[in-house]
Design a protein around this motif. Structure first.
Motif, PDB file in Angstrom:
ATOM      1  N   SER A  60       0.813  -1.215   0.000  1.00 42.12           N
ATOM      2  CA  SER A  60       0.000   0.000   0.000  1.00 42.12           C
ATOM      3  C   SER A  60       0.844   1.261   0.000  1.00 42.12           C
ATOM      4  N   SER A  61       2.163   1.119   0.220  1.00 44.71           N
ATOM      5  CA  SER A  61       3.038   2.287   0.233  1.00 44.71           C
ATOM      6  C   SER A  61       4.466   1.845  -0.031  1.00 44.71           C
ATOM      7  N   LEU A  62       5.301   2.820  -0.319  1.00 43.75           N
ATOM      8  CA  LEU A  62       6.736   2.591  -0.458  1.00 43.75           C
ATOM      9  C   LEU A  62       7.420   3.873  -0.010  1.00 43.75           C
ATOM     10  N   GLY A  63       8.129   3.802   1.118  1.00 46.22           N
ATOM     11  CA  GLY A  63       8.665   5.023   1.684  1.00 46.22           C
ATOM     12  C   GLY A  63       7.520   5.963   2.008  1.00 46.22           C
ATOM     13  N   PRO A  64       7.643   7.241   1.646  1.00 38.72           N
ATOM     14  CA  PRO A  64       6.563   8.190   1.935  1.00 38.72           C
ATOM     15  C   PRO A  64       5.437   8.164   0.900  1.00 38.72           C
ATOM     16  N   MET A  65       5.589   7.316  -0.147  1.00 38.70           N
ATOM     17  CA  MET A  65       4.600   7.276  -1.206  1.00 38.70           C
ATOM     18  C   MET A  65       3.473   6.308  -0.828  1.00 38.70           C
TER      19      MET A  65
END
Length: 639
Positions: free
Chosen positions: A346-351
């Motif tokens: 659902s996310s990658l780092g702050p993305m």
């Protein structure tokens, strides 16, 4: 109190002996044998040693649902311990709880799951060879991963009565490599393959090299994998920061020798082949698959920020398409790092994406694909290519990839600007000093060894920054005089890039060798009231490194003529991104990305692994931006 103590002793002496032999007294509460009563399981686990054609037996675990009847089989072939890899909870009453979370939809669909240790690792017999080449000049034996898969499938269809006689092979990373290798000589019962982030061409753009620059940081993995047969361990270091450790060692060859890695056969072979010679070309699976295409339906899957094997699935897909084998091959590009496809997405780092994209892939793309080909399910209706749009946070479907169209140059301009208009000046350039003694880090220091604290079946804390380095905020190099930074004005219209950007850099160097790192970056607005974490964030959409000695030939390196303009043109990783209004497009150029990649001495030497201290010299790099020598990043812009 005294009488109470006497009474307690009397009671203890009156206790009957527990499991005592005649004449002996035992007070142990641990019986000689204890068999707990476990909940009834809804599956049967079979552990077998499957014989290969040369007599070697491979350790294989088969999970069969008790309700299975004419069920398809799905197999992983792994160097990472089939027992630990397949077991989330050994005491679980349900198969859903016993297997990894990524198996959720396979379990619910009633699949038989098979996990196998590859030859020479953990419970399997034989000799282990890192990414064992196909039979032929580089492998004079009778076996490879294709034959081992063939023999395993042959045994499974004859010895698992609950199956329908159809087998699929799946896997991420090394397991993706074994899945791809199976396609070189597929068993008739192999009806589907899903290589996910596979190692395909280890010299061009996967684990070991990128365009000739060696990936130092993977040495911990090599140590872990080839230092012993079972669970990998890495010898402790006296230095916490890998940046300092590699810099202090000298050349990468010096590092290998001083840390005992030169004892490993893989290290010895690799140091002997720094260029893209027959050794590496003979292992490039994209070329081998295109020369011997299979008819097996194959779903190539790739993470767009895969920090280890970002090139694999893309290269295989393009090679097979060029060979006319597009009909039984599909491609999926998702917003993931390495192995995230089988985890939470659902996310990658702050993305943060619109939903759990990895779970959505497994549910809406992967399972329908497997059902169609392994159990005569309904047509999956998959597009030939499915790519996540990382700017608009949605999946898009295409008939081919990359899209057919012209590339639009985004030129480097004076005053460190970027423009779609070509340079008007007849001369011009921007210079920086590249000093091998002060290389640009690829992550903020300290740089930890991502494989230094791994334990079987778990990721160590040092793996976290490594797993997300490709989405790290590039502001950490702000202020370095050896990084050139070019930007557009704030965008007033969206810019959609869809395909493969190409770096086209014209430059001069005072040295006779050198590297070029190019980063294509989305710069977020300075203040985001809805998500402060991305305010001003510099997100690399694509980046890569190119070793200058290979500008004319990857097989035959040549010295760079000092202070003469040269062209360095190379592809960057796939993108499907929208630079939104209010954002800016940035390009960063530098000559080091350390210690991920080895330092170029900037003096031409026959083999950089063996460079001496005197070979490492400062060089003045001038990136040109004139009408005669325009530097640009060629963008696949969708108008």
């Amino acid at each position: 109190m005294g009488s109470m103590r006497v009474s307690l002793v009397a009671v203890m002496l009156a206790l009957p002996p527990a499991h005592a032999s005649e004449g002996a007294v035992s007070l142990s509460d641990i019986p000689r044998q204890f068999e707990p009563v476990l909940p009834a399981q809804d599956f049967v686990k079979r552990v077998v040693m499957i014989p290969m054609r040369d007599g070697v037996k491979l350790h294989t675990i088969i999970y069969v649902p008790k309700s299975a009847k004419s069920a398809p089989m799905l197999m992983n072939r792994t160097p990472y311990d089939a027992t630990g890899r397949s077991t989330r909870s050994a005491d679980s009453a349900s198969l859903l709880g016993a297997l990894p979370t990524g198996d959720e939809y396979f379990v619910k669909a009633g699949y038989i799951r098979v996990y196998q240790d590859v030859r020479g690792k953990y419970g399997s017999e034989g000799d282990y060879v890192m990414t064992r080449p196909p039979r032929g000049p580089l492998n004079p034996t009778e076996t490879d991963h294709a034959t081992d898969t063939w023999d395993t499938i042959d045994w499974l269809v004859k010895n698992v009565p609950e199956s329908n006689g159809r087998v699929g092979i799946i896997g991420s990373s090394y397991e993706g490599f074994t899945a791809a290798m199976a396609l070189l000589d597929p068993h008739p019962a192999l009806k589907a393959a899903v290589p996910q982030g596979p190692l395909i061409d280890a010299w061009m753009g996967d684990d070991w090299f990128h365009y000739g620059a060696f990936r130092n940081i993977m040495l911990g993995y090599v140590h872990m994998q080839t230092g012993q047969r079972g669970a990998g361990t890495i010898a402790p270091s006296d230095t916490y920061d890998k940046y300092e450790e590699f810099l202090r060692a000298g050349s990468t060859g010096d590092y290998m020798r001083s840390h005992g890695l030169a004892q490993l056969p893989w290290i010895e072979r690799t140091m002997a082949h720094p260029a893209y010679d027959a050794y590496w070309q003979g292992q490039a699976l994209d070329k081998l698959l295109a020369a011997h295409p299979s008819k097996v339906p194959t779903l190539w899957t790739q993470g767009m920020w895969d920090q280890e094997d970002i090139g694999g699935a893309n290269r295989a897909w393009r090679a097979l398409k060029a060979a006319g084998s597009e009909a039984n091959n599909w491609l999926v590009l998702g917003p993931w790092n390495h192995n995230q496809v089988k985890a939470e997405g659902s996310s990658l780092g702050p993305m943060v994406w619109s939903e759990d994209t990895a779970r959505q892939y497994r549910r809406d793309i992967l399972l329908p694909f497997l059902d169609e080909h392994l159990r005569d399910g309904p047509p999956s209706g998959l597009a030939r290519v499915t790519v996540y749009n990382t700017g608009e946070k949605r999946w898009e479907r295409f008939s081919t990839w990359p899209q057919i169209g012209e590339l639009k140059p985004l030129y480097l301009s004076e005053s460190f600007k970027l423009s779609f208009d070509g340079p008007a000046q007849s001369s011009g350039g921007d210079a920086y000093i590249s000093d091998p003694a002060k290389p640009v880090p690829f992550l903020p220091r300290p740089v930890l060894d991502p494989f230094g604290d791994l334990t079987p079946g778990a990721l160590g804390t040092s793996y976290e920054p490594w797993s997300k380095w490709l989405v790290a905020d590039q502001r950490f190099v702000d202020g370095r005089t050896d990084v050139l930074v070019y930007e557009t004005p704030v965008l007033t219209q969206p810019v959609h890039v869809q395909g493969i950007p190409i770096a086209d850099i014209r430059a001069m160097t005072s040295g006779t060798d050198g590297d070029f790192v190019v980063k294509l970056i989305d710069v977020y607005p300075k203040k985001d009231p809805l998500n402060a974490a991305v305010s001003g964030y510099q997100l690399a959409i694509a980046m890569d490194i190119f070793r200058g000695r290979y500008r004319e030939s990857f097989e035959h390196p040549s010295a760079i003529p000092a202070n003469k303009p040269q062209q360095y043109k190379f592809e960057l990783p796939n993108v499907n991104h929208v630079f939104q209004p209010g954002h800016r497009i940035m390009v960063q150029i530098q000559s080091t990305l350390f210690p991920l990649y080895d330092r170029n001495p900037q003096t031409f030497v026959p083999n950089i692994f063996n460079a001496k201290a005197v070979d490492y010299k400062k060089a003045e790099i001038t990136v040109l931006r004139s009408k005669q020598q325009p530097s640009a990043v060629l963008l696949p812009v969708v108008e």
